[in-house]
Enzyme design. Structure first.
Site, PDB file in Angstrom:
ATOM      1  N   LYS A 112       0.931  -1.060  -0.102  1.00 11.35           N
ATOM      2  CA  LYS A 112       0.069   0.126   0.135  1.00 11.35           C
ATOM      3  C   LYS A 112       0.783   0.990   0.028  1.00 11.35           C
ATOM      4  O   LYS A 112       0.500   2.103  -0.563  1.00 11.35           O
ATOM      5  CB  LYS A 112      -0.940   0.016   1.160  1.00 11.35           C
ATOM      6  CG  LYS A 112      -2.233  -1.080   1.116  1.00 11.35           C
ATOM      7  CD  LYS A 112      -3.234  -0.769   1.901  1.00 11.35           C
ATOM      8  CE  LYS A 112      -4.258  -1.791   1.770  1.00 11.35           C
ATOM      9  NZ  LYS A 112      -5.533  -1.884   2.883  1.00 11.35           N
ATOM     10  N   LYS A 195      -5.619 -10.322  -5.776  1.00 14.98           N
ATOM     11  CA  LYS A 195      -6.983 -10.248  -5.026  1.00 14.98           C
ATOM     12  C   LYS A 195      -7.854  -9.331  -5.258  1.00 14.98           C
ATOM     13  O   LYS A 195      -7.600  -8.077  -5.616  1.00 14.98           O
ATOM     14  CB  LYS A 195      -6.803 -10.204  -3.554  1.00 14.98           C
ATOM     15  CG  LYS A 195      -6.642  -8.786  -2.754  1.00 14.98           C
ATOM     16  CD  LYS A 195      -6.628  -8.859  -1.174  1.00 14.98           C
ATOM     17  CE  LYS A 195      -7.002  -7.681  -0.710  1.00 14.98           C
ATOM     18  NZ  LYS A 195      -8.253  -7.216   0.005  1.00 14.98           N
ATOM     19  N   LYS A 198     -11.011  -3.382  -2.486  1.00 14.79           N
ATOM     20  CA  LYS A 198     -11.320  -2.068  -2.352  1.00 14.79           C
ATOM     21  C   LYS A 198     -10.615  -1.119  -3.090  1.00 14.79           C
ATOM     22  O   LYS A 198     -11.047  -0.218  -3.714  1.00 14.79           O
ATOM     23  CB  LYS A 198     -11.713  -1.747  -1.091  1.00 14.79           C
ATOM     24  CG  LYS A 198     -13.153  -2.251  -0.536  1.00 14.79           C
ATOM     25  CD  LYS A 198     -13.751  -1.859   0.676  1.00 14.79           C
ATOM     26  CE  LYS A 198     -13.482  -2.361   1.901  1.00 14.79           C
ATOM     27  NZ  LYS A 198     -13.411  -2.878   2.745  1.00 14.79           N
TER      28      LYS A 198
END
Ligand code: ATP
Ligand code: MG
Length: 332
Positions: A112, A195, A198
């Site tokens: 991230k 994966k 969101k």
């Protein structure tokens, strides 16, 4: 009854199928056998930048979706993280027994923060797994139902519980990850090895529970599949088809083998068309119920406040014990 705790971030307007099949679906089932604590983790949701009004609305939407899929506030404790101040309090203590190198090894932070750039990635994003450990340990949870992507964070929670217990005296239950293999990693429809996420998936890769089912159908029709023709379950060679079969099987209760048999001799197009119908039938009632809860935000907020009170009754004594063990004065 053994206890479970889990949380979901209000970082989008809707849960996606990965959230549902990897986690929330199991939350619903575990209510029958466990004393369950389920949390909308809004404190985690501010680690990557946010708009306050949007966050507020998404927190409600997350709670409404949890109720809509079957979390029963009579049987489970459903609450919002920031309404229970002990989460942040215990996180500070746990942060002080977490190694900097240990936290630096968390792959989710690496992923991230890389996307955001190291100057923009926050300290909160870095310490996120420590707050997550506090979330879990406050409730003395035996099991934590999550998707595969949370395995490493769960391992840290276990290490911190053990380390605290060894250093200051037995205080926390050491929690186990509850990861149901079949649906633990629902993948992105456009990138079938990544994966569904969101924050990381492009809109075409993600099926949202609250989106127009016609839109979901279109995404399923254009899902990336390999060039072969045969419908077989092979996650290595045919990850796209394997993902569609996994979703199909989980939403209908039909086994993978049964589905493979039923689609023998048929094409990818047939499978996609039928799955689009399955998804449509599945999301319609969830959407209706979610909207029903959102129509009465005052009632929803009241329900969440009651949940937070129930949660505090458990979190407060745990945090108090931790305060005492580390030599703090008791919270007043
Ligand atoms: P973000 O990308 O912002 O981290 P997310 O999609 O990972 O969002 P979270 O709120 O972080 O959603 O996770 C909620 C739960 O859903 C966790 O238990 C997580 O493991 C699970 N989960 C998320 N994505 C998937 C997926 N693709 N397959 C299975 N489980 C998933
Ligand atoms: Mg996540």
């Amino acid at each position: 009854r053994p206890r479970v705790f889990s949380g979901i971030q209000p970082t989008a307007d809707s849960f996606h199928l990965g959230n549902y099949l990897g986690a929330v679906w199991h939350w619903v089932a575990l209510q029958d056998t466990h004393d369950a604590f389920y949390c909308v983790v809004d404190q985690h949701a501010i680690t990557a930048g946010h708009d306050p009004k949007v966050l507020h609305q998404r927190t409600r939407k997350a709670a409404a979706q949890l109720l809509a899929v079957g979390i029963d506030p009579e049987r489970s404790t459903l609450f919002v993280q920031s309404q229970v101040p002990e989460h942040a309090q215990l996180a500070w203590i746990l942060g002080c027994i977490t190694g900097f190198g240990e936290a630096s090894r968390m792959t989710q932070f690496k992923d991230k923060s890389q996307k955001q750039g190291s100057d923009r990635a926050s300290v909160g994003l870095f310490t996120y797994p420590v707050l997550q450990a506090a979330d879990i340990l406050l409730y003395q949870a035996d099991a934590v139902p999550v998707g595969e992507d949370q395995r490493q964070h769960l391992e840290l929670s276990r290490d911190l519980a053990q380390r605290f217990n060894n250093t200051f005296g037995k205080t926390f239950v050491v929690p186990a990850a509850h990861i149901v293999k079949d649906t633990a990693k629902i993948t992105d429809l456009q990138e079938p090895r990544a994966k569904m996420s969101k924050s990381a998936s492009a809109p075409g890769g993600i099926i949202d529970l609250l989106e127009d089912p016609a839109r979901s159908a279109k995404k399923i029709r254009s899902a990336v599949t390999d060039t072969g023709r045969e419908i077989i379950f092979d996650a290595e060679a045919k990850p796209g088809i394997a993902n569609l079969l996994t979703i199909y099987s989980a939403l209908t209760g039909r086994g993978i083998d049964e589905l493979v048999g039923a689609y023998a001799g048929k094409g990818y197009g047939d499978l996609k068309k039928d799955l689009a119908e399955v998804v449509t039938d599945f999301v319609r009632p969830i959407q209706q119920r979610t909207n029903g809860y959102l129509d009465d935000p005052a009632q929803l907020d009241k329900l969440l406040a009651a949940g937070a009170e129930k949660a505090r009754a458990v979190a407060e004594p745990t945090n108090r014990a931790a305060y005492e063990r580390v030599g703090f004065f008791p919270p007043v």
